[in-house]
Design a protein around this motif. Structure first.
Motif, PDB file in Angstrom:
ATOM      1  N   LEU A 256       0.842  -1.200   0.000  1.00  0.00           N
ATOM      2  CA  LEU A 256       0.000   0.000   0.000  1.00  0.00           C
ATOM      3  C   LEU A 256       0.871   1.242   0.000  1.00  0.00           C
ATOM      4  O   LEU A 256       1.913   1.279   0.661  1.00  0.00           O
ATOM      5  CB  LEU A 256      -0.902   0.020   1.239  1.00  0.00           C
ATOM      6  CG  LEU A 256      -1.885  -1.129   1.389  1.00  0.00           C
ATOM      7  CD1 LEU A 256      -2.675  -0.967   2.682  1.00  0.00           C
ATOM      8  CD2 LEU A 256      -2.820  -1.195   0.207  1.00  0.00           C
ATOM      9  N   PRO A 257       0.438   2.302  -0.678  1.00  0.00           N
ATOM     10  CA  PRO A 257       1.252   3.519  -0.715  1.00  0.00           C
ATOM     11  C   PRO A 257       1.234   4.310   0.601  1.00  0.00           C
ATOM     12  O   PRO A 257       2.203   4.987   0.917  1.00  0.00           O
ATOM     13  CB  PRO A 257       0.638   4.338  -1.851  1.00  0.00           C
ATOM     14  CG  PRO A 257      -0.728   3.789  -2.049  1.00  0.00           C
ATOM     15  CD  PRO A 257      -0.706   2.374  -1.588  1.00  0.00           C
ATOM     16  N   LEU A 258       0.138   4.241   1.377  1.00  0.00           N
ATOM     17  CA  LEU A 258      -0.006   5.093   2.560  1.00  0.00           C
ATOM     18  C   LEU A 258      -0.329   4.301   3.826  1.00  0.00           C
ATOM     19  O   LEU A 258      -1.145   3.379   3.796  1.00  0.00           O
ATOM     20  CB  LEU A 258      -1.133   6.106   2.339  1.00  0.00           C
ATOM     21  CG  LEU A 258      -0.977   7.076   1.173  1.00  0.00           C
ATOM     22  CD1 LEU A 258      -2.247   7.878   0.976  1.00  0.00           C
ATOM     23  CD2 LEU A 258       0.212   7.995   1.404  1.00  0.00           C
ATOM     24  N   PRO A 259       0.278   4.667   4.965  1.00  0.00           N
ATOM     25  CA  PRO A 259      -0.110   4.066   6.240  1.00  0.00           C
ATOM     26  C   PRO A 259      -1.370   4.750   6.783  1.00  0.00           C
ATOM     27  O   PRO A 259      -1.779   5.795   6.285  1.00  0.00           O
ATOM     28  CB  PRO A 259       1.093   4.360   7.139  1.00  0.00           C
ATOM     29  CG  PRO A 259       1.665   5.628   6.588  1.00  0.00           C
ATOM     30  CD  PRO A 259       1.403   5.585   5.100  1.00  0.00           C
ATOM     31  N   GLY A 260      -1.997   4.159   7.796  1.00  0.00           N
ATOM     32  CA  GLY A 260      -3.138   4.805   8.450  1.00  0.00           C
ATOM     33  C   GLY A 260      -4.482   4.405   7.914  1.00  0.00           C
ATOM     34  O   GLY A 260      -5.460   5.156   8.027  1.00  0.00           O
ATOM     35  N   ASN A 261      -4.588   3.233   7.326  1.00  0.00           N
ATOM     36  CA  ASN A 261      -5.834   2.764   6.719  1.00  0.00           C
ATOM     37  C   ASN A 261      -7.025   2.780   7.680  1.00  0.00           C
ATOM     38  O   ASN A 261      -8.139   3.070   7.277  1.00  0.00           O
ATOM     39  CB  ASN A 261      -5.627   1.350   6.193  1.00  0.00           C
ATOM     40  CG  ASN A 261      -6.109   1.179   4.792  1.00  0.00           C
ATOM     41  OD1 ASN A 261      -6.115   2.117   4.006  1.00  0.00           O
ATOM     42  ND2 ASN A 261      -6.510  -0.019   4.465  1.00  0.00           N
ATOM     43  N   ASP A 262      -6.778   2.460   8.951  1.00  0.00           N
ATOM     44  CA  ASP A 262      -7.878   2.384   9.911  1.00  0.00           C
ATOM     45  C   ASP A 262      -8.311   3.752  10.417  1.00  0.00           C
ATOM     46  O   ASP A 262      -9.310   3.861  11.119  1.00  0.00           O
ATOM     47  CB  ASP A 262      -7.480   1.517  11.117  1.00  0.00           C
ATOM     48  CG  ASP A 262      -7.385   0.056  10.740  1.00  0.00           C
ATOM     49  OD1 ASP A 262      -8.166  -0.383   9.876  1.00  0.00           O
ATOM     50  OD2 ASP A 262      -6.533  -0.646  11.308  1.00  0.00           O
ATOM     51  N   HIS A 263      -7.578   4.783  10.097  1.00  0.00           N
ATOM     52  CA  HIS A 263      -7.865   6.091  10.663  1.00  0.00           C
ATOM     53  C   HIS A 263      -8.451   7.105   9.690  1.00  0.00           C
ATOM     54  O   HIS A 263      -8.929   8.147  10.098  1.00  0.00           O
ATOM     55  CB  HIS A 263      -6.591   6.674  11.293  1.00  0.00           C
ATOM     56  CG  HIS A 263      -6.024   5.790  12.356  1.00  0.00           C
ATOM     57  ND1 HIS A 263      -6.638   5.594  13.567  1.00  0.00           N
ATOM     58  CD2 HIS A 263      -4.914   5.021  12.375  1.00  0.00           C
ATOM     59  CE1 HIS A 263      -5.937   4.753  14.299  1.00  0.00           C
ATOM     60  NE2 HIS A 263      -4.887   4.389  13.592  1.00  0.00           N
ATOM     61  N   SER A 264      -8.425   6.805   8.400  1.00  0.00           N
ATOM     62  CA  SER A 264      -8.867   7.799   7.429  1.00  0.00           C
ATOM     63  C   SER A 264      -9.543   7.152   6.227  1.00  0.00           C
ATOM     64  O   SER A 264      -8.960   6.277   5.577  1.00  0.00           O
ATOM     65  CB  SER A 264      -7.662   8.625   6.954  1.00  0.00           C
ATOM     66  OG  SER A 264      -7.979   9.362   5.810  1.00  0.00           O
ATOM     67  N   ALA A 265     -10.740   7.618   5.920  1.00  0.00           N
ATOM     68  CA  ALA A 265     -11.459   7.120   4.746  1.00  0.00           C
ATOM     69  C   ALA A 265     -10.729   7.513   3.461  1.00  0.00           C
ATOM     70  O   ALA A 265     -10.741   6.766   2.475  1.00  0.00           O
ATOM     71  CB  ALA A 265     -12.882   7.654   4.739  1.00  0.00           C
ATOM     72  N   ILE A 266     -10.088   8.680   3.457  1.00  0.00           N
ATOM     73  CA  ILE A 266      -9.355   9.135   2.270  1.00  0.00           C
ATOM     74  C   ILE A 266      -8.158   8.223   2.008  1.00  0.00           C
ATOM     75  O   ILE A 266      -7.932   7.786   0.873  1.00  0.00           O
ATOM     76  CB  ILE A 266      -8.909  10.609   2.432  1.00  0.00           C
ATOM     77  CG1 ILE A 266     -10.139  11.507   2.489  1.00  0.00           C
ATOM     78  CG2 ILE A 266      -7.965  11.029   1.311  1.00  0.00           C
ATOM     79  CD1 ILE A 266      -9.857  12.928   2.907  1.00  0.00           C
ATOM     80  N   ILE A 267      -7.411   7.911   3.061  1.00  0.00           N
ATOM     81  CA  ILE A 267      -6.262   7.012   2.904  1.00  0.00           C
ATOM     82  C   ILE A 267      -6.743   5.635   2.460  1.00  0.00           C
ATOM     83  O   ILE A 267      -6.152   5.012   1.574  1.00  0.00           O
ATOM     84  CB  ILE A 267      -5.457   6.925   4.221  1.00  0.00           C
ATOM     85  CG1 ILE A 267      -4.738   8.256   4.457  1.00  0.00           C
ATOM     86  CG2 ILE A 267      -4.466   5.767   4.193  1.00  0.00           C
ATOM     87  CD1 ILE A 267      -4.027   8.360   5.787  1.00  0.00           C
ATOM     88  N   ARG A 268      -7.832   5.147   3.047  1.00  0.00           N
ATOM     89  CA  ARG A 268      -8.389   3.849   2.660  1.00  0.00           C
ATOM     90  C   ARG A 268      -8.741   3.841   1.176  1.00  0.00           C
ATOM     91  O   ARG A 268      -8.477   2.892   0.460  1.00  0.00           O
ATOM     92  CB  ARG A 268      -9.615   3.531   3.516  1.00  0.00           C
ATOM     93  CG  ARG A 268      -9.588   2.187   4.119  1.00  0.00           C
ATOM     94  CD  ARG A 268     -10.733   1.799   5.013  1.00  0.00           C
ATOM     95  NE  ARG A 268     -11.832   2.679   5.236  1.00  0.00           N
ATOM     96  CZ  ARG A 268     -11.947   3.513   6.265  1.00  0.00           C
ATOM     97  NH1 ARG A 268     -10.980   3.598   7.174  1.00  0.00           N
ATOM     98  NH2 ARG A 268     -13.003   4.273   6.401  1.00  0.00           N
TER      99      ARG A 268
END
Length: 173
Positions: free
Chosen positions: A99-111
Motif C-alpha cells: 500500500l502507498p499510505l499508512p493509516g488505513n484504519d484512521h482515514s477514509a481518504i487514505i483507505r
C-alpha cells in the motif's frame, strides 16, 4: 453497504448452518477463489491456510496476504518464517500487496487511495470471494464474485480503542 448476499462463517458470526455451508465449499471444483486473508501464507499454519490449501486441490486459489505499507517494507522487518517455506499447492498463488499510505484504519481518504492500489493484486472476477477481516470490505465492490464468504475467525471488535469501533462498523457493512 454490501448489496450482494454474504455468507458469514465462524464463531464470532455463527449461525446454525455454518457447518453445512463450510462442507458445501469443500466440494467446489474448477472454480476461482480469491481469499483476502488476515495472515501471511508463510506465518504459523492456521485454518485459513489449511482451508485454502484444501480448496486449491480442485480449484484455482488466489491467496492475498494482508497488505504492507512502504514504511513496513523499509523497516527491514521480516516475517517470522521466510517467504516461501509453507507448502503451496500448484493451483494456489500468493500475492503480497504493498500500500502507498499508512493509516488505513484512521482515514477514509487514505483507505480510498489504498484500495485503488490494491486493485493490482486482486482479480477483478472470481467464483468465490472469501475474506477474514472487515478491513477487506471496500474490496468487495471491486471484485465481481458469484458468492461472498465472510469467515469470522477473530473478534475484531475487541481491538482496543477507536480502531476496534471502526472495525466493528465495517464488519456490520
Amino acid at each position: 453497504m454490501i448489496r450482494r448476499p454474504v455468507i458469514a462463517l465462524g464463531s464470532s458470526c455463527s449461525t446454525t448452518s455454518n457447518h453445512v455451508l463450510a462442507l458445501h465449499f469443500l466440494v467446489l471444483k474448477n472454480k476461482t477463489i480469491t481469499c483476502l486473508s488476515s495472515l501471511d501464507w508463510d506465518e504459523h499454519w492456521t485454518s485459513k491456510q489449511q482451508l485454502m490449501s484444501r480448496l486449491a486441490r480442485d480449484n484455482r486459489v488466489v491467496y492475498v496476504e494482508p497488505p504492507r505499507t512502504l514504511r513496513h517494507s523499509l523497516s527491514g522487518r521480516q516475517p517470522s518464517r521466510p517467504f516461501g517455506l509453507a507448502p503451496r499447492p500448484q493451483q494456489l498463488v500468493v500475492r503480497r500487496p504493498l500500500l502507498p499510505l499508512p493509516g488505513n484504519d484512521h482515514s477514509a481518504i487514505i483507505r480510498h487511495v489504498n484500495v485503488r492500489a490494491l486493485r493490482r493484486y486482486v482479480p477483478t472476477t472470481c467464483d468465490v470471494l472469501w475474506f477474514y477481516t472487515p478491513r477487506s470490505v471496500e474490496l468487495i465492490a471491486l471484485i465481481s464474485a458469484r458468492k461472498i464468504v465472510y469467515h469470522c475467525v477473530d473478534f475484531h471488535s475487541e481491538v482496543v480503542g477507536d480502531v476496534g469501533e471502526k472495525l466493528l462498523t465495517r464488519e456490520r457493512q
